[in-house]
Enzyme design. Structure first.
Site, mmCIF file in Angstrom:
data_model
loop_
_atom_site.group_PDB
_atom_site.id
_atom_site.type_symbol
_atom_site.label_atom_id
_atom_site.label_comp_id
_atom_site.label_asym_id
_atom_site.label_seq_id
_atom_site.Cartn_x
_atom_site.Cartn_y
_atom_site.Cartn_z
ATOM 1 N N ARG A 50 32.071 41.839 43.609
ATOM 2 C CA ARG A 50 32.607 42.997 42.885
ATOM 3 C C ARG A 50 31.749 44.226 43.135
ATOM 4 N NH1 ARG A 50 36.394 41.421 38.436
ATOM 5 N NH2 ARG A 50 36.208 43.610 37.886
ATOM 6 N N HIS A 62 44.613 31.874 39.529
ATOM 7 C CA HIS A 62 44.188 32.578 38.323
ATOM 8 C C HIS A 62 44.666 31.827 37.076
ATOM 9 C CE1 HIS A 62 42.123 36.047 36.582
ATOM 10 N NE2 HIS A 62 42.961 35.917 35.574
ATOM 11 N N ASN A 103 36.626 28.642 43.577
ATOM 12 C CA ASN A 103 35.953 29.906 43.301
ATOM 13 C C ASN A 103 34.675 29.620 42.504
ATOM 14 O OD1 ASN A 103 35.160 32.393 41.976
ATOM 15 N ND2 ASN A 103 37.138 33.228 42.571
ATOM 16 N N ARG A 126 28.549 42.129 39.171
ATOM 17 C CA ARG A 126 28.323 41.459 37.883
ATOM 18 C C ARG A 126 28.010 39.979 38.026
ATOM 19 N NH1 ARG A 126 34.033 41.889 34.798
ATOM 20 N NH2 ARG A 126 33.677 44.063 35.379
ATOM 21 N N ARG A 176 20.886 35.349 32.546
ATOM 22 C CA ARG A 176 19.450 35.340 32.299
ATOM 23 C C ARG A 176 18.684 36.180 33.312
ATOM 24 N NH1 ARG A 176 17.424 31.048 29.071
ATOM 25 N NH2 ARG A 176 15.381 31.918 29.570
ATOM 26 N N GLY A 226 38.811 28.354 39.925
ATOM 27 C CA GLY A 226 37.379 28.498 39.709
ATOM 28 C C GLY A 226 36.906 28.226 38.305
ATOM 29 N N HIS A 227 37.316 29.086 37.369
ATOM 30 C CA HIS A 227 36.760 29.027 36.022
ATOM 31 C C HIS A 227 36.925 27.659 35.386
ATOM 32 C CE1 HIS A 227 36.670 29.653 31.617
ATOM 33 N NE2 HIS A 227 35.692 30.491 31.926
ATOM 34 N N HIS A 249 33.790 36.346 44.958
ATOM 35 C CA HIS A 249 34.245 37.727 44.784
ATOM 36 C C HIS A 249 33.031 38.636 44.640
ATOM 37 C CE1 HIS A 249 36.954 40.665 42.247
ATOM 38 N NE2 HIS A 249 36.320 41.276 43.241
ATOM 39 N N THR A 298 37.910 39.859 33.737
ATOM 40 C CA THR A 298 38.283 39.180 34.973
ATOM 41 C C THR A 298 39.497 39.910 35.527
ATOM 42 O OG1 THR A 298 38.866 37.038 35.952
ATOM 43 C CG2 THR A 298 39.796 37.536 33.786
ATOM 44 N N THR A 299 39.911 39.567 36.730
ATOM 45 C CA THR A 299 41.052 40.245 37.343
ATOM 46 C C THR A 299 42.293 40.061 36.481
ATOM 47 O OG1 THR A 299 40.096 39.771 39.509
ATOM 48 C CG2 THR A 299 42.392 40.484 39.456
ATOM 49 N N ASP A 308 32.411 31.994 41.443
ATOM 50 C CA ASP A 308 31.877 33.203 40.812
ATOM 51 C C ASP A 308 31.139 32.920 39.510
ATOM 52 O OD1 ASP A 308 32.979 34.714 42.827
ATOM 53 O OD2 ASP A 308 34.680 35.421 41.655
ATOM 54 N N HIS A 309 31.695 32.024 38.697
ATOM 55 C CA HIS A 309 31.129 31.860 37.353
ATOM 56 C C HIS A 309 29.869 31.022 37.325
ATOM 57 C CE1 HIS A 309 34.042 34.351 35.490
ATOM 58 N NE2 HIS A 309 35.039 33.659 36.003
ATOM 59 N N GLU A 345 48.469 35.731 47.849
ATOM 60 C CA GLU A 345 48.079 34.842 46.760
ATOM 61 C C GLU A 345 48.733 35.360 45.486
ATOM 62 O OE1 GLU A 345 44.225 33.450 44.112
ATOM 63 O OE2 GLU A 345 43.893 34.122 46.176
ATOM 64 N N GLU A 366 36.659 37.550 48.259
ATOM 65 C CA GLU A 366 37.511 38.429 47.460
ATOM 66 C C GLU A 366 36.826 39.776 47.347
ATOM 67 O OE1 GLU A 366 40.029 35.406 44.611
ATOM 68 O OE2 GLU A 366 38.370 36.532 43.725
#
Length: 253
Positions: A45, A190, A7, A49, A18, A212-213, A43, A100-101, A9-10, A151, A70
């Site tokens: 959203r 997650h 993932n 974001r 920025r 991901g994170h 994802h 987060t989710t 996303d981050h 999942e 996602e």
């Protein structure tokens, strides 16, 4: 052998902090695949974001492996998915104020809506996964929607104190076995890290991990390819005995 889907996303979260153009999620996706990841997750959203519509368009064209979009179970996202045609769409819950989710999708309580969206996406040739808590009632409802994959939300397990993880691990194991009996593919994700993933690897029914994170965070210190390769190395290890699980992790931080 279980698969790793990364993932990204981050990476977009850092860019949006920025409001500029760096770092580009596309590069993270390319490096993850170069390192051996089986798929890329992003994802989109409703509040945009992190990932933006253009990110998703680019990724849908460039990702070579599985591209997992996602998304909330809402019409806007269905229309975008129908245009992009990702390999798989994972329906997840969304709340605007959450960082987060925070949990799994309430399939049983929103059955008709989830089933209709699931069937629409499947008819378009898109695999559907439902992000749910490892609970039998939610799993059975997910099965009735026709979704090919579930999942399991592993956040509760990941965030529990060491002494309390066993019961959450048992719930994941029992749900994975039930999913397998129902003919549903099992993924998990997650809050998973190099430190807490190993016990889940003993659950043979889990075919795919969404992480991901922790990979993005680790990449700040060792680079993106290395961070992905470390996770793959762990996932690809032969399953070990329960006694060995008590040993300290071999990675140095």
């Amino acid at each position: 052998m279980p698969k790793l889907c990364v993932n990204i996303d981050h990476v977009a979260t850092l860019r949006q902090a920025r409001g500029g153009v760096e770092p580009e999620p596309l590069w993270a996706a390319m490096l993850a695949e170069k390192a051996g990841a089986h798929g890329i997750i992003a994802h989109l959203r409703e509040d945009r974001r992190h990932m933006q519509d253009e990110d998703m368009r680019i990724l849908s064209k460039v990702v070579q492996g599985r591209f997992n979009m996602e998304m909330a179970a809402v019409e806007e996202m269905v229309e975008i998915a129908m245009e992009l045609k990702p390999t798989v769409c994972t329906l997840v819950p969304e709340r605007r104020q959450e960082l987060t989710t925070e949990g799994g999708l309430e399939v049983k309580g929103n059955f008709e809506a989830v089933r209709n969206i699931t069937q629409t996406l499947i008819a378009a040739g898109i695999e559907v996964s439902l992000f749910i808590d490892p609970e039998p009632e939610q799993l059975r409802a997910a099965h009735l929607t026709g979704a090919q994959t579930v999942e399991f939300h592993t956040g509760t397990y990941a965030n529990a104190a060491a002494a309390g993880q066993a019961k959450h691990l048992t719930a994941l194991q029992d749900s994975a076995r039930l999913a397998s009996k129902l003919g549903i593919k099992v993924a998990a994700g997650h809050g998973l890290t190099l430190r807490n993933l190993e016990p889940l690897l003993q659950i043979e029914e889990i075919e795919e991990y969404s992480i991901g994170h922790s990979i993005v965070a680790r990449a700040l210190f060792v680079g993106f390819e290395t961070a992905v390769k470390e996770m793959l190395e762990l996932i690809n290890r032969p399953r070990i005995s329960k006694a060995a699980l008590a040993a300290p992790p071999s990675y140095r931080f």
